[in-house]
Design a protein around this motif. Sequence first.
Motif, mmCIF file in Angstrom:
data_model
loop_
_atom_site.group_PDB
_atom_site.id
_atom_site.type_symbol
_atom_site.label_atom_id
_atom_site.label_comp_id
_atom_site.label_asym_id
_atom_site.label_seq_id
_atom_site.Cartn_x
_atom_site.Cartn_y
_atom_site.Cartn_z
ATOM 1 N N LEU A 122 0.828 -1.210 0.000
ATOM 2 C CA LEU A 122 0.000 0.000 0.000
ATOM 3 C C LEU A 122 0.865 1.264 0.000
ATOM 4 O O LEU A 122 0.599 2.219 -0.734
ATOM 5 C CB LEU A 122 -0.921 -0.001 1.224
ATOM 6 N N SER A 123 1.901 1.272 0.844
ATOM 7 C CA SER A 123 2.793 2.433 0.920
ATOM 8 C C SER A 123 3.512 2.651 -0.400
ATOM 9 O O SER A 123 3.667 3.782 -0.869
ATOM 10 C CB SER A 123 3.817 2.251 2.050
ATOM 11 N N LEU A 124 3.945 1.555 -1.014
ATOM 12 C CA LEU A 124 4.627 1.637 -2.302
ATOM 13 C C LEU A 124 3.697 2.188 -3.372
ATOM 14 O O LEU A 124 4.085 3.079 -4.151
ATOM 15 C CB LEU A 124 5.139 0.248 -2.710
ATOM 16 N N LEU A 125 2.469 1.711 -3.397
ATOM 17 C CA LEU A 125 1.485 2.165 -4.386
ATOM 18 C C LEU A 125 1.208 3.665 -4.242
ATOM 19 O O LEU A 125 1.251 4.406 -5.238
ATOM 20 C CB LEU A 125 0.188 1.383 -4.231
ATOM 21 N N ILE A 126 0.931 4.114 -3.018
ATOM 22 C CA ILE A 126 0.584 5.519 -2.800
ATOM 23 C C ILE A 126 1.783 6.422 -3.056
ATOM 24 O O ILE A 126 1.659 7.483 -3.693
ATOM 25 C CB ILE A 126 0.045 5.731 -1.379
ATOM 26 N N SER A 127 2.954 6.028 -2.583
ATOM 27 C CA SER A 127 4.152 6.848 -2.785
ATOM 28 C C SER A 127 4.507 6.942 -4.268
ATOM 29 O O SER A 127 4.860 8.022 -4.768
ATOM 30 C CB SER A 127 5.330 6.277 -2.006
ATOM 31 N N LEU A 128 4.412 5.830 -4.980
ATOM 32 C CA LEU A 128 4.679 5.828 -6.414
ATOM 33 C C LEU A 128 3.685 6.727 -7.146
ATOM 34 O O LEU A 128 4.053 7.472 -8.067
ATOM 35 C CB LEU A 128 4.599 4.400 -6.964
#
Length: 200
Positions: A122-128
């Motif tokens: 989730l963090s990777l998706l939102i940050s990306l």
Amino acid sequence: MIRHTILNIALKVWPTIFLSIVILTSTRIVYLLKNKKKIILYKELLTLLFVIYVLCLFYIVTFQDVSFNNSNFVLFREMLRYDFGSKLFIKNVIGNVILFLPYGFFMTYYLKLDRLKSIFGLSLLISLTIETTQLMIGRVFDIDDIILNVIGGIVGFYIYKLMEKINVRLPLVLKKPIIYNIIMVFLLTLFLVYLIGIRW
């Protein structure tokens, strides 16, 4: 550095935050009363805090001053530019970790996440998404920001899990909603005093 950044963001987005709080609070209260549901203050305050966090994140991504640096697609290049402990290190490295710490905490709380890979994804998706959006609106893409944001999300995940373990060991009298309500109001008061202290 981080304290003044928090204050600057708060001062610039307070009209949006104030309006959102009034709309959401009034709508929520009417919903709870109409459906005869019990109001649990600390849960409602947590939801408001999450909304405020998202609004501040939106501001940071879209309305802060545009950077004229080049985009960075090389791992760790931007992180290693700054001297450890310097103002730029605190702002750009520690700041990016702290930025996503609430996200990791809130997502773990709301979604009842048990696996690290869930908050990692989730963090990777939102940050990306944030970095790509910034690139599209004339700012820069920085792969190091993604790494630091994901670390922040993971730290938030572990903070929630630690609090969960502490909560299990607490006596029943300390697990009552009234205790959580008092703690939440106390923490919010401390934060407001903290902001006022920075301002003056």
